[in-house]
Design a protein around this motif. Structure first.
Motif, PDB file in Angstrom:
ATOM      1  N   GLU A  81       6.139 -20.460 -11.691  1.00 31.18           N
ATOM      2  CA  GLU A  81       5.282 -21.177 -12.781  1.00 31.18           C
ATOM      3  C   GLU A  81       3.858 -20.649 -12.699  1.00 31.18           C
ATOM      4  O   GLU A  81       3.065 -20.984 -13.807  1.00 31.18           O
ATOM      5  CB  GLU A  81       5.369 -22.416 -12.080  1.00 31.18           C
ATOM      6  CG  GLU A  81       6.641 -23.158 -12.486  1.00 31.18           C
ATOM      7  CD  GLU A  81       6.988 -24.658 -11.756  1.00 31.18           C
ATOM      8  OE1 GLU A  81       6.200 -24.958 -10.813  1.00 31.18           O
ATOM      9  OE2 GLU A  81       7.720 -25.279 -12.366  1.00 31.18           O
ATOM     10  N   ARG A 103       0.596 -19.733 -21.154  1.00 33.42           N
ATOM     11  CA  ARG A 103      -0.426 -20.862 -21.367  1.00 33.42           C
ATOM     12  C   ARG A 103      -0.340 -20.954 -22.811  1.00 33.42           C
ATOM     13  O   ARG A 103      -0.498 -20.181 -23.679  1.00 33.42           O
ATOM     14  CB  ARG A 103      -1.483 -20.717 -20.806  1.00 33.42           C
ATOM     15  CG  ARG A 103      -1.866 -21.799 -19.668  1.00 33.42           C
ATOM     16  CD  ARG A 103      -3.196 -21.296 -18.465  1.00 33.42           C
ATOM     17  NE  ARG A 103      -2.389 -20.577 -17.578  1.00 33.42           N
ATOM     18  CZ  ARG A 103      -1.817 -20.839 -16.513  1.00 33.42           C
ATOM     19  NH1 ARG A 103      -1.868 -22.187 -16.504  1.00 33.42           N
ATOM     20  NH2 ARG A 103      -1.356 -20.151 -15.664  1.00 33.42           N
ATOM     21  N   LEU A 162       0.534 -29.681  -8.087  1.00 32.33           N
ATOM     22  CA  LEU A 162       0.243 -28.303  -9.099  1.00 32.33           C
ATOM     23  C   LEU A 162       1.331 -28.396 -10.145  1.00 32.33           C
ATOM     24  O   LEU A 162       1.163 -28.361 -11.133  1.00 32.33           O
ATOM     25  CB  LEU A 162       0.271 -27.188  -8.543  1.00 32.33           C
ATOM     26  CG  LEU A 162      -1.340 -27.175  -8.058  1.00 32.33           C
ATOM     27  CD1 LEU A 162      -1.309 -25.721  -7.286  1.00 32.33           C
ATOM     28  CD2 LEU A 162      -2.377 -27.005  -8.977  1.00 32.33           C
ATOM     29  N   MET A 215       1.213 -31.048 -12.587  1.00 34.17           N
ATOM     30  CA  MET A 215      -0.269 -30.997 -13.254  1.00 34.17           C
ATOM     31  C   MET A 215      -0.908 -32.117 -12.750  1.00 34.17           C
ATOM     32  O   MET A 215      -1.849 -32.411 -13.551  1.00 34.17           O
ATOM     33  CB  MET A 215       0.127 -31.182 -14.874  1.00 34.17           C
ATOM     34  CG  MET A 215       1.015 -30.181 -15.442  1.00 34.17           C
ATOM     35  SD  MET A 215       0.219 -28.666 -15.459  1.00 34.17           S
ATOM     36  CE  MET A 215       1.182 -27.802 -16.772  1.00 34.17           C
ATOM     37  N   ARG A 216      -1.060 -32.523 -11.759  1.00 36.00           N
ATOM     38  CA  ARG A 216      -2.031 -33.382 -11.059  1.00 36.00           C
ATOM     39  C   ARG A 216      -3.073 -32.553 -10.215  1.00 36.00           C
ATOM     40  O   ARG A 216      -2.941 -32.698  -9.075  1.00 36.00           O
ATOM     41  CB  ARG A 216      -1.409 -34.590 -10.202  1.00 36.00           C
ATOM     42  CG  ARG A 216      -0.592 -35.409 -10.982  1.00 36.00           C
ATOM     43  CD  ARG A 216       0.472 -36.172 -10.133  1.00 36.00           C
ATOM     44  NE  ARG A 216       0.379 -37.072  -9.232  1.00 36.00           N
ATOM     45  CZ  ARG A 216       1.048 -37.511  -8.465  1.00 36.00           C
ATOM     46  NH1 ARG A 216       2.323 -37.626  -8.796  1.00 36.00           N
ATOM     47  NH2 ARG A 216       0.741 -38.471  -7.377  1.00 36.00           N
ATOM     48  N   ARG A 217      -4.045 -32.143 -10.955  1.00 33.07           N
ATOM     49  CA  ARG A 217      -4.941 -30.998 -10.474  1.00 33.07           C
ATOM     50  C   ARG A 217      -5.780 -31.605  -9.432  1.00 33.07           C
ATOM     51  O   ARG A 217      -6.165 -31.064  -8.422  1.00 33.07           O
ATOM     52  CB  ARG A 217      -5.738 -30.309 -11.527  1.00 33.07           C
ATOM     53  CG  ARG A 217      -4.694 -29.216 -12.411  1.00 33.07           C
ATOM     54  CD  ARG A 217      -5.776 -28.345 -12.960  1.00 33.07           C
ATOM     55  NE  ARG A 217      -6.681 -28.947 -14.171  1.00 33.07           N
ATOM     56  CZ  ARG A 217      -6.290 -29.014 -15.289  1.00 33.07           C
ATOM     57  NH1 ARG A 217      -5.230 -28.745 -15.817  1.00 33.07           N
ATOM     58  NH2 ARG A 217      -7.014 -29.765 -16.105  1.00 33.07           N
ATOM     59  N   ARG A 237      -4.102 -20.983  -7.906  1.00 38.83           N
ATOM     60  CA  ARG A 237      -3.093 -21.623  -8.774  1.00 38.83           C
ATOM     61  C   ARG A 237      -4.080 -22.707  -9.457  1.00 38.83           C
ATOM     62  O   ARG A 237      -3.995 -22.913 -10.614  1.00 38.83           O
ATOM     63  CB  ARG A 237      -1.903 -22.149  -8.353  1.00 38.83           C
ATOM     64  CG  ARG A 237      -0.695 -21.340  -8.498  1.00 38.83           C
ATOM     65  CD  ARG A 237       0.383 -21.846  -7.960  1.00 38.83           C
ATOM     66  NE  ARG A 237       0.819 -22.659  -9.059  1.00 38.83           N
ATOM     67  CZ  ARG A 237       2.350 -23.497  -8.810  1.00 38.83           C
ATOM     68  NH1 ARG A 237       2.849 -23.228  -7.688  1.00 38.83           N
ATOM     69  NH2 ARG A 237       2.668 -24.186  -9.648  1.00 38.83           N
ATOM     70  N   ALA A 273      -5.403 -23.134 -13.066  1.00 34.00           N
ATOM     71  CA  ALA A 273      -5.106 -24.368 -13.857  1.00 34.00           C
ATOM     72  C   ALA A 273      -6.149 -25.119 -14.356  1.00 34.00           C
ATOM     73  O   ALA A 273      -6.313 -25.811 -15.441  1.00 34.00           O
ATOM     74  CB  ALA A 273      -4.129 -25.376 -13.179  1.00 34.00           C
ATOM     75  N   ASP A 274      -7.361 -24.858 -13.790  1.00 32.62           N
ATOM     76  CA  ASP A 274      -8.680 -25.485 -14.167  1.00 32.62           C
ATOM     77  C   ASP A 274      -9.550 -24.838 -14.900  1.00 32.62           C
ATOM     78  O   ASP A 274     -10.644 -25.081 -15.284  1.00 32.62           O
ATOM     79  CB  ASP A 274      -9.617 -26.008 -12.811  1.00 32.62           C
ATOM     80  CG  ASP A 274     -10.604 -27.014 -13.082  1.00 32.62           C
ATOM     81  OD1 ASP A 274     -10.207 -27.950 -13.860  1.00 32.62           O
ATOM     82  OD2 ASP A 274     -11.577 -27.014 -12.266  1.00 32.62           O
TER      83      ASP A 274
END
Lengths: 312, 286
Positions: free
Chosen positions: A307, A312, B116, B119-121, B151, B155-156
């Motif tokens: 993942e 994105r 992660l 999506m609970r960063r 990661r 994501a951030d």
């Protein structure tokens, strides 16, 4: 002289010992032969029966014959007859022949549907008369997986035909849904026109209003006829749908009784194999050669689904 | 026949010559066998059955009051849930395995992984801080920790930091036999480079990840790698690199083929959409 006397005594002694040894050896050999005969069932009393099958598939000489799952005899002969059928002779222990009624039948079954085939004598309902020796019994084959598949196919074909007929009836441009919808559309258009005319002529009611009402009455009658037609057709369709549902229900009910045993058998076989293997592993001397597994560790993988590289 | 007798004799003599081994109690042995079977299936990618075996082992260990074995299998099961994309179920299991703040580092890493995926960063970042504190100097889990930190950073939106962390992970993994983690680090580097606009660097990194994932025969990761390669080529279209559109379409097609063959519906949808975008000449904005 005394030397000769001593020699004679020794020779007699040797002869005596040899004779005893030979007698014991013969007795032991005889006992062994008798044991082998008993073990092979050559000395037991049996009753012979026979049956005729259309094919020798899954039937072989020496094959087990069972009653209620107990082995009671075996197939002694399998011969091809002049008319192409197969004559099968079998022997049942005399002690168990009391279960073979005159109306008993022989069924060729497979252990767990896919296992080795065995012949099962199924006693008939009339327990008052036993089958005589050399009697010819009726024979049938139990359904295997192939037969079950055919049965399911046979059940499905009429359902598919029904579905085809229903969809055909619904798709019929004249009598089906499209025709009915077209008629409704035409009627609603006529009503729209009627209402438009009514709005335009609302000032000059009188004679025109009477005609409009007459036309409206005609249209309403037409609509009534259409609804009646729909009413006549719907029960038929619902009936056929009900038939289809009945079919499905029947198959489901049959599957409920026939499929779980197959699954149960498969799982039982797997459990048996697992038990045998684990039993063997725990048995000396194999147990001393097989190591018990230790605690396992999994290789670290912080992204098992990839993942992190997701678009994105 | 003689050979069979000889073999049996050898087995018996061999067994007689050895000292009897202490035998594990049958229930403990059964639990260990369930765990071992689960681990083998996990390595083969048969996650569904592996999960069942770990759950069996967990119950069996709990039944003989072996809390260490039970927790170990709880962690295995959580890992299996993560591999199956059931992050919430994994999180639930891990919650029972430790209190989350001061737990075992493996549990903390798995928790952050699950967070992660969900999506609970911010929660993931907190757990990673706790994990870093637990990982003294050079704990064996340091490369995994760096990858997860990368990661979280990616994501951030902190692409440069993500790239640096993934690079550290690659260096740490250099002398270790941890191919899946090495591929993860390369894939992450590719994604970070792509986010930073470095299409050429991203292409090389994604290719490195693909080479490893192909060797490990992991369809989901291979498909993701091809998607990344396709994305890198699409970014190259901005610089009007000749043939970039064709290369991108070819990479997306490979991703689609792999996804179809392995039954990965979600990736197949992504690949189809990407192919349509390439066909329509859509170029990602700078």
């Amino acid at each position: 002289m005394s030397l000769l006397t001593q020699y004679d005594a020794d020779a007699r002694s040797v002869r005596r010992v040899t004779r005893r040894f030979l007698i014991i050896a013969i007795l032991v050999t005889l006992a062994l032969v008798v044991a082998i005969f008993v073990r092979q069932g050559l000395l037991r009393q049996t009753v012979s029966f026979s049956f005729v099958a259309d094919s020798a598939q899954d039937i072989a000489k020496g094959q087990a014959v069972r009653i209620a799952g107990f082995r009671v005899g075996s197939v002694t002969e399998v011969n091809l007859r002049d008319d192409g059928s197969v004559a099968v002779s079998l022997e049942v222990d005399a002690g168990n022949a009391r279960f073979v009624t005159h109306d008993a039948r022989i069924e060729l079954r497979k252990e767990g549907l896919v296992g080795s085939p065995t012949l099962e004598i199924v006693p008939g309902p009339d327990k008052t008369r036993l089958a005589s020796a050399q009697a010819r019994l009726a024979f049938s084959r139990a359904d295997g997986l192939g037969a079950l598949a055919n049965q399911v196919r046979d059940e499905f074909i009429p359902i598919l035909r029904d579905i085809k007929a229903i969809t055909g009836a619904l798709a019929d441009p004249q009598k089906g849904l499209p025709g009915t919808l077209a008629q409704i559309r035409a009627s609603s258009e006529a009503l729209n026109v009627l209402l438009a005319n009514g709005n335009r002529q609302v000032d000059g009611i009188g004679g025109t209003a009477v005609r409009v009402l007459g036309k409206a009455e005609e249209d309403l009658k037409h609509l009534g006829q259409m609804l009646e037609t729909a009413n006549q057709r719907l029960p038929g369709m619902l009936d056929r749908t009900q038939q289809v549902l009945d079919h499905v229900e029947k198959i489901t009910a049959e599957a409920e009784t026939s499929v779980p045993p197959v699954l149960r058998d498969g799982s039982a076989i797997a459990a048996d194999v697992r038990e045998i293997v684990s039993g063997a592993k725990q048995t000396w001397p194999i147990s001393s050669m097989v190591d018990a597994p230790g605690p396992s560790t999994l290789k670290p993988d912080s992204d098992p689904r990839g993942e992190a590289g997701r678009a994105r | 026949m003689r050979a069979e007798w000889l073999l049996v004799s050898v087995i018996f003599l061999g067994a007689c010559g050895t000292t009897p081994k202490p035998v594990d109690p049958p229930r403990l042995k059964a639990a260990l066998e369930a765990e071992s079977d689960g681990a083998k299936r996990y390595q083969r990618g048969d996650y569904v059955v592996a999960g069942r075996r770990f759950a069996d082992a967990m119950r069996q260990f709990a039944g003989i009051d072996d809390s260490i074995g039970s927790t170990r299998n709880r962690i295995h099961l959580a890992r299996t849930h993560l591999a199956l994309g059931r992050a919430e179920a994994a999180l639930e299991l891990l919650g029972a395995a430790s209190d989350g703040a001061t737990g075992d580092i493996d549990v903390l890493l798995l928790r952050s992984q699950a967070l992660l995926a969900l999506m609970r960063r911010s929660e993931a970042e907190k757990v990673l801080v706790a994990a870093e504190q637990s990982c003294a100097a050079k704990c064996p889990q340091l490369p995994s920790l760096k990858i997860l930190q990368a990661r979280a950073a990616l994501a951030d939106g902190r692409a440069a930091e993500a790239q640096a962390l993934a690079g550290t992970a690659i260096k740490l993994l250099g002398d270790k036999d941890q191919a899946p983690e090495t591929a993860n680090a390369w894939r992450l580097t590719a994604a970070a480079r792509l986010a930073a606009g470095d299409a050429t660097g991203a292409l090389a990194s994604a290719q490195a990840a693909l080479d490893i994932d192909r060797r490990l025969a992991l369809p989901e990761k291979i498909a993701h790698d091809w998607l990344l390669i396709g994305n890198a080529h699409r970014y190259a279209m901005r610089d009007q690199v000749p043939g970039a559109a064709g290369e991108a379409a070819a990479a997306y097609s490979r991703a689609l083929d792999v996804a179809h063959a392995a039954g990965l519906a979600e990736i197949a949808t992504l690949a189809k959409q990407a192919l349509q975008d390439v066909g329509a000449g859509k170029i990602p904005a700078k």
